[in-house]
Design an enzyme around this catalytic site. Structure first.
Site, PDB file in Angstrom:
ATOM      1  N   ASP A  96     -63.418  21.695  23.223  1.00 41.38           N
ATOM      2  CA  ASP A  96     -63.373  22.886  22.367  1.00 41.38           C
ATOM      3  C   ASP A  96     -64.038  22.741  21.011  1.00 41.38           C
ATOM      4  O   ASP A  96     -63.748  23.496  20.087  1.00 41.38           O
ATOM      5  CB  ASP A  96     -61.902  23.264  22.160  1.00 41.38           C
ATOM      6  N   GLU A 118     -62.318  19.022  30.627  1.00 43.73           N
ATOM      7  CA  GLU A 118     -61.108  19.483  29.901  1.00 43.73           C
ATOM      8  C   GLU A 118     -61.160  21.008  29.753  1.00 43.73           C
ATOM      9  O   GLU A 118     -61.076  21.575  28.655  1.00 43.73           O
ATOM     10  CB  GLU A 118     -60.948  18.809  28.535  1.00 43.73           C
ATOM     11  N   GLU A 132     -61.312  26.313  17.584  1.00 45.48           N
ATOM     12  CA  GLU A 132     -61.349  25.684  18.913  1.00 45.48           C
ATOM     13  C   GLU A 132     -60.995  26.638  20.050  1.00 45.48           C
ATOM     14  O   GLU A 132     -61.563  26.546  21.145  1.00 45.48           O
ATOM     15  CB  GLU A 132     -60.426  24.461  18.945  1.00 45.48           C
ATOM     16  N   HIS A 212     -55.842  16.826  10.900  1.00 43.42           N
ATOM     17  CA  HIS A 212     -57.176  17.277  10.476  1.00 43.42           C
ATOM     18  C   HIS A 212     -57.458  18.754  10.711  1.00 43.42           C
ATOM     19  O   HIS A 212     -58.504  19.249  10.293  1.00 43.42           O
ATOM     20  CB  HIS A 212     -58.244  16.477  11.227  1.00 43.42           C
ATOM     21  N   ARG A 214     -58.421  22.530  10.922  1.00 43.50           N
ATOM     22  CA  ARG A 214     -58.951  23.452   9.924  1.00 43.50           C
ATOM     23  C   ARG A 214     -57.906  24.460   9.456  1.00 43.50           C
ATOM     24  O   ARG A 214     -57.833  24.789   8.278  1.00 43.50           O
ATOM     25  CB  ARG A 214     -60.127  24.247  10.517  1.00 43.50           C
ATOM     26  N   HIS A 245     -58.224  11.026   8.254  1.00 46.65           N
ATOM     27  CA  HIS A 245     -59.472  11.628   8.759  1.00 46.65           C
ATOM     28  C   HIS A 245     -60.485  11.717   7.615  1.00 46.65           C
ATOM     29  O   HIS A 245     -60.106  11.932   6.465  1.00 46.65           O
ATOM     30  CB  HIS A 245     -59.132  13.021   9.292  1.00 46.65           C
TER      31      HIS A 245
HETATM   32  C1  UD1 Z   1     -63.947  18.370  14.394  1.00 47.98           C
HETATM   33  C2  UD1 Z   1     -63.749  19.505  15.406  1.00 47.98           C
HETATM   34  C3  UD1 Z   1     -62.323  19.561  15.894  1.00 47.98           C
HETATM   35  C4  UD1 Z   1     -61.866  18.204  16.399  1.00 47.98           C
HETATM   36  C5  UD1 Z   1     -62.113  17.167  15.304  1.00 47.98           C
HETATM   37  C6  UD1 Z   1     -61.747  15.793  15.796  1.00 47.98           C
HETATM   38  C7  UD1 Z   1     -65.018  21.584  15.219  1.00 47.98           C
HETATM   39  C8  UD1 Z   1     -65.198  22.861  14.502  1.00 47.98           C
HETATM   40  N1  UD1 Z   1     -64.063  20.787  14.763  1.00 47.98           N
HETATM   41  O1  UD1 Z   1     -63.200  18.693  13.226  1.00 47.98           O
HETATM   42  O2  UD1 Z   1     -62.212  20.499  16.953  1.00 47.98           O
HETATM   43  O3  UD1 Z   1     -60.495  18.260  16.706  1.00 47.98           O
HETATM   44  O4  UD1 Z   1     -63.488  17.167  14.943  1.00 47.98           O
HETATM   45  O5  UD1 Z   1     -61.610  14.881  14.751  1.00 47.98           O
HETATM   46  O6  UD1 Z   1     -65.757  21.298  16.139  1.00 47.98           O
HETATM   47  N2  UD1 Z   1     -66.715  13.435   8.416  1.00 47.98           N
HETATM   48  C9  UD1 Z   1     -67.258  12.244   8.031  1.00 47.98           C
HETATM   49  N3  UD1 Z   1     -67.480  11.278   8.975  1.00 47.98           N
HETATM   50  C10 UD1 Z   1     -67.133  11.431  10.275  1.00 47.98           C
HETATM   51  C11 UD1 Z   1     -66.532  12.641  10.662  1.00 47.98           C
HETATM   52  C12 UD1 Z   1     -66.345  13.645   9.732  1.00 47.98           C
HETATM   53  O7  UD1 Z   1     -67.573  12.047   6.867  1.00 47.98           O
HETATM   54  O8  UD1 Z   1     -67.351  10.514  11.081  1.00 47.98           O
HETATM   55  C13 UD1 Z   1     -66.533  14.517   7.405  1.00 47.98           C
HETATM   56  C14 UD1 Z   1     -67.885  15.146   7.008  1.00 47.98           C
HETATM   57  O9  UD1 Z   1     -67.842  15.492   5.656  1.00 47.98           O
HETATM   58  C15 UD1 Z   1     -67.913  16.400   7.889  1.00 47.98           C
HETATM   59  C16 UD1 Z   1     -66.453  16.796   7.860  1.00 47.98           C
HETATM   60  O10 UD1 Z   1     -65.727  15.568   7.959  1.00 47.98           O
HETATM   61  O11 UD1 Z   1     -68.775  17.401   7.387  1.00 47.98           O
HETATM   62  C17 UD1 Z   1     -66.002  17.780   8.894  1.00 47.98           C
HETATM   63  O12 UD1 Z   1     -66.438  17.430  10.205  1.00 47.98           O
HETATM   64  P1  UD1 Z   1     -66.347  18.564  11.373  1.00 47.98           P
HETATM   65  O13 UD1 Z   1     -66.791  17.960  12.643  1.00 47.98           O
HETATM   66  O14 UD1 Z   1     -67.049  19.813  10.931  1.00 47.98           O
HETATM   67  O15 UD1 Z   1     -64.815  18.944  11.414  1.00 47.98           O
HETATM   68  P2  UD1 Z   1     -63.546  18.099  11.803  1.00 47.98           P
HETATM   69  O16 UD1 Z   1     -62.475  18.529  10.899  1.00 47.98           O
HETATM   70  O17 UD1 Z   1     -63.879  16.671  11.873  1.00 47.98           O
HETATM   71  N1  UDP Z   2     -57.897   8.150  17.205  1.00 43.02           N
HETATM   72  C1  UDP Z   2     -58.604   6.983  16.883  1.00 43.02           C
HETATM   73  N2  UDP Z   2     -58.490   6.468  15.634  1.00 43.02           N
HETATM   74  C2  UDP Z   2     -57.721   7.044  14.671  1.00 43.02           C
HETATM   75  C3  UDP Z   2     -57.021   8.257  14.993  1.00 43.02           C
HETATM   76  C4  UDP Z   2     -57.154   8.772  16.266  1.00 43.02           C
HETATM   77  O1  UDP Z   2     -59.305   6.426  17.736  1.00 43.02           O
HETATM   78  O2  UDP Z   2     -57.638   6.523  13.546  1.00 43.02           O
HETATM   79  C5  UDP Z   2     -58.055   8.723  18.563  1.00 43.02           C
HETATM   80  C6  UDP Z   2     -56.791   9.133  19.282  1.00 43.02           C
HETATM   81  O3  UDP Z   2     -56.257   8.069  20.048  1.00 43.02           O
HETATM   82  C7  UDP Z   2     -57.256  10.282  20.169  1.00 43.02           C
HETATM   83  C8  UDP Z   2     -58.407  10.895  19.372  1.00 43.02           C
HETATM   84  O4  UDP Z   2     -58.784   9.934  18.410  1.00 43.02           O
HETATM   85  O5  UDP Z   2     -57.794   9.824  21.404  1.00 43.02           O
HETATM   86  C9  UDP Z   2     -57.959  12.168  18.716  1.00 43.02           C
HETATM   87  O6  UDP Z   2     -58.900  12.575  17.780  1.00 43.02           O
HETATM   88  P1  UDP Z   2     -58.613  13.727  16.739  1.00 43.02           P
HETATM   89  O7  UDP Z   2     -57.165  13.787  16.448  1.00 43.02           O
HETATM   90  O8  UDP Z   2     -59.552  13.510  15.604  1.00 43.02           O
HETATM   91  O9  UDP Z   2     -59.113  15.037  17.505  1.00 43.02           O
HETATM   92  P2  UDP Z   2     -58.404  16.064  18.519  1.00 43.02           P
HETATM   93  O10 UDP Z   2     -57.888  15.288  19.669  1.00 43.02           O
HETATM   94  O11 UDP Z   2     -57.349  16.789  17.754  1.00 43.02           O
HETATM   95  O12 UDP Z   2     -59.519  16.985  18.885  1.00 43.02           O
END
Ligand code: UD1
Ligand code: UDP
Length: 375
Positions: A96, A118, A132, A212, A214, A245
């Site tokens: 998603d 999924e 999502e 994390h 939104r 996160h």
């Molecule tokens: C995204 C997904 C969410 C998923 C989550 C898992 C969307 C809209 N959101 O949310 O569905 O559950 O990932 O964690 O697709 N950033 C870093 N380094 C990283 C990752 C993120 O610096 O490795 C920071 C950056 O500033 C980036 C921000 O986090 O711009 C947001 O990342 P984004 O993928 O847009 O949203 P998430 O909250 O991570």
């Molecule tokens: N996870 C990880 N390291 C961390 C926190 C989570 O590897 O420090 C793993 C966790 O076991 C799970 C996945 O990341 O498999 C979940 O990711 P996240 O919560 O970011 O996204 P979501 O599942 O909500 O989309």
């Protein structure tokens, strides 16, 4: 030769697609390539390193504090070139995220068949989780084949008039990843785990926290942090460990409110095996994560989910998961109850496997192989 393109961009998609990449790699009837959008960078790379996956294409799209408009547009444009060059028969997207939705659209434009891994999870509340719920409905609408983790998710798809022939119940590939990680962690020394052992306070019960979403940014995260502060102060015999996160909307608030509290340990995101190890050491998990809701029942760990709705009702039904939203009092009261009420804790920590048996990827590969044999 049948051509597969497996695409993902964020940490959870990478964890859940890695077993499929490995499974297709064993089958010589397919040419399988991996493309990462790198919607996440560091958190994605942690997973690629652990599963030893070297992407064939890396769009390297992550921007600091990125917004949905440019992320979506950049993924569609970036995928255009990859799809035109490789011309895959099948494109695999997961779940998603914005990567899933935008790649499904791009793959549809290219004429490839879209496989949704999924598939069929729904809250039917289009703003929760945001974005999502709409992302997965769009990916589901476009997909030609739907790999549903449970019969509940299959039923959602049937209700949307998707043909039964296009749906396969597979279990969730996260359980494939969890089992592989647990077996590797048992057999090798892991530096990150050794470092974690040094920060864990012996004799204290661990509460593991992640978050994390939104829709929780802003007031939701302030409530969550204030609740954690109260839990820590009221329960000196627990240690809260929180791998924060990297999203700045999360990180800035968490470090501002929760730094400098004796029994709260804030750390960077952990690589997957160390996180699985830490889940196993925990007494209780408080999270808004989707993946963690699926892993915890297999590990027998009670979970308080900081959301009002969930598209993963199975663990709520089996009793491992309770929804607590982002209400400060509710988070504190439910945590205190699980810390003190041994019978309730025991009932919630029974082992359950509603999300699979570790063979989801094998089922997907067999399904695609049988399709190819028919054609
Ligand atoms: C995204 C997904 C969410 C998923 C989550 C898992 C969307 C809209 N959101 O949310 O569905 O559950 O990932 O964690 O697709 N950033 C870093 N380094 C990283 C990752 C993120 O610096 O490795 C920071 C950056 O500033 C980036 C921000 O986090 O711009 C947001 O990342 P984004 O993928 O847009 O949203 P998430 O909250 O991570
Ligand atoms: N996870 C990880 N390291 C961390 C926190 C989570 O590897 O420090 C793993 C966790 O076991 C799970 C996945 O990341 O498999 C979940 O990711 P996240 O919560 O970011 O996204 P979501 O599942 O909500 O989309």
């Amino acid at each position: 030769m049948i051509k597969n393109l497996i695409v993902f961009g964020t940490r959870p998609e990478a964890i859940k697609m890695a077993p499929l990449v490995k499974e297709f790699a064993k089958n010589k009837n397919f040419e399988t390539r991996v493309c990462v959008t790198a919607q996440h960078r560091e958190m994605l790379d942690q997973v690629l390193d652990f599963f030893q996956i070297i992407p064939d294409y890396d769009l390297n799209l992550m921007m600091p504090n990125q917004n949905l408009y440019s992320l979506t547009a950049n993924i569609i444009v970036g995928m255009g070139s990859v799809l035109e060059e490789f011309k895959p028969d099948f494109v695999y997207v997961h779940g998603d995220t914005t990567t899933s939705m935008a790649v499904a659209i791009a793959g549809f434009y290219s004429g490839s068949k879209i496989c949704h891994v999924e598939a069929g999870l729904r809250t039917y509340d289009k703003r929760s989780p945001f974005p999502e719920e709409m992302n997965r409905q769009i990916s589901g609408r476009i997909a030609d084949y739907h790999f549903a983790p449970t019969t509940g998710s299959k039923n959602n798809l049937l209700q949307e008039n998707i043909s039964e022939k296009e749906i396969l119940v597979t279990g969730n590939t996260v359980i494939d990843a969890l089992l592989e990680s647990t077996s590797i962690v048992g057999s090798i020394e892991n530096k990150e785990i050794e470092d974690l052992k040094k920060v864990i306070h012996l004799g204290k019960r661990i509460i593991l926290v992640t978050g994390h979403r939104r829709e929780n940014h802003g007031k939701g995260f302030i409530n969550i942090c204030e609740a954690l502060q109260t839990i820590a102060l009221e329960n000196p015999d627990v240690q809260i460990i929180y791998p924060v996160h990297l999203n700045p909307n999360v990180k800035n608030v968490v470090y501002e409110i929760l730094s400098n509290i004796d029994n709260i340990t804030l750390i960077n995101p952990l690589a997957y095996p160390a996180f699985v190890w830490l889940m196993n050491q925990s007494y209780l998990i408080i999270t808004d994560s989707g993946g963690v809701q699926e892993e915890a029942p297999s590990l027998g760990k009670p979970v308080l989910v900081m959301r009002d709705t969930t598209e993963r009702p199975e663990a709520v039904e089996t009793g491992t998961v309770i929804l607590v939203g982002t209400d400060k009092k509710m988070i504190v009261d439910e945590t205190n109850d699980l810390l003190n009420n041994k019978e309730r804790y025991k009932a919630m920590s029974d082992l359950h496997n509603p999300y699979g048996d570790g063979k989801a990827s094998e089922r997907i590969v067999n399904f695609i192989s049988s399709l190819s044999e028919k054609n």
